[in-house]
Write a protein that holds these residues in place. Sequence first.
Motif, PDB file in Angstrom:
ATOM      1  N   GLN A  54      50.815-171.066  32.874  1.00  0.00           N
ATOM      2  CA  GLN A  54      51.917-171.160  31.903  1.00  0.00           C
ATOM      3  C   GLN A  54      51.546-172.090  30.743  1.00  0.00           C
ATOM      4  OE1 GLN A  54      53.633-168.331  32.927  1.00  0.00           O
ATOM      5  NE2 GLN A  54      55.232-169.488  31.936  1.00  0.00           N
ATOM      6  N   GLU A  55      50.910-173.209  31.062  1.00  0.00           N
ATOM      7  CA  GLU A  55      50.494-174.146  30.016  1.00  0.00           C
ATOM      8  C   GLU A  55      49.515-173.491  29.053  1.00  0.00           C
ATOM      9  OE1 GLU A  55      49.342-178.164  31.173  1.00  0.00           O
ATOM     10  OE2 GLU A  55      50.543-177.957  32.996  1.00  0.00           O
ATOM     11  N   ALA A  56      48.574-172.718  29.582  1.00  0.00           N
ATOM     12  CA  ALA A  56      47.593-172.038  28.733  1.00  0.00           C
ATOM     13  C   ALA A  56      48.274-170.984  27.862  1.00  0.00           C
ATOM     14  CB  ALA A  56      46.495-171.413  29.588  1.00  0.00           C
ATOM     15  N   HIS A  57      49.195-170.218  28.441  1.00  0.00           N
ATOM     16  CA  HIS A  57      49.940-169.213  27.667  1.00  0.00           C
ATOM     17  C   HIS A  57      50.715-169.877  26.524  1.00  0.00           C
ATOM     18  CE1 HIS A  57      49.658-165.168  29.435  1.00  0.00           C
ATOM     19  NE2 HIS A  57      49.379-165.790  30.563  1.00  0.00           N
ATOM     20  N   THR A  58      51.382-170.964  26.832  1.00  0.00           N
ATOM     21  CA  THR A  58      52.166-171.680  25.826  1.00  0.00           C
ATOM     22  C   THR A  58      51.272-172.184  24.699  1.00  0.00           C
ATOM     23  OG1 THR A  58      53.769-172.329  27.515  1.00  0.00           O
ATOM     24  CG2 THR A  58      53.760-173.623  25.484  1.00  0.00           C
ATOM     25  N   ALA A  59      50.112-172.721  25.061  1.00  0.00           N
ATOM     26  CA  ALA A  59      49.182-173.243  24.054  1.00  0.00           C
ATOM     27  C   ALA A  59      48.622-172.112  23.182  1.00  0.00           C
ATOM     28  CB  ALA A  59      48.048-174.010  24.733  1.00  0.00           C
ATOM     29  N   ILE A  60      48.330-170.975  23.782  1.00  0.00           N
ATOM     30  CA  ILE A  60      47.818-169.833  23.007  1.00  0.00           C
ATOM     31  C   ILE A  60      48.879-169.374  22.003  1.00  0.00           C
ATOM     32  CG2 ILE A  60      47.221-167.367  23.150  1.00  0.00           C
ATOM     33  CD1 ILE A  60      45.686-168.048  25.748  1.00  0.00           C
TER      34      ILE A  60
END
Length: 146
Positions: A54-60
């Motif tokens: 989720q953190e990676a998706h949000t950052a992307i």
Amino acid sequence: MENQKNDNLNLLEAVVQNTEMGKNTLEQIVPMTDDVQFKAELLRQRNVYHQLNQEAHTAIEACGGTAQGQSAMAKFNTKMGISMKTLTDKSTRNLAEMLTQGSGMGVVDCVKAQKDYPNAAPGTKRLVQRLQDFQEDSRVKLEQFL
């Protein structure tokens, strides 16, 4: 600046793919075990993979990108590989061995991604390092079930 953005998005995508692999693998393996302690550890790991994903998706999305994630073929190959390796042996030991190997591969993927995208932002590098540390820790925790 463009280099950093590309490295950043590529490194974040590597995190998405790595965490999806872990999450999907655990979702397939959790129902195979009746070992209460083992299952609890697998569920804990799955939750951490989900959180990092989720953190990676949000950052992307914050960078204006869209996560690609694992290809349908990669998901299929993983699912079939797990099915074949557990066809005749769903023992805790066998499942733990498979997951230990997977965690080791995840660590290697993190190291390679960091070397491939050296210009990524510090926050992205920290996220990859957290994923790598988590996978190393997971491998050690899984070894007690071998």
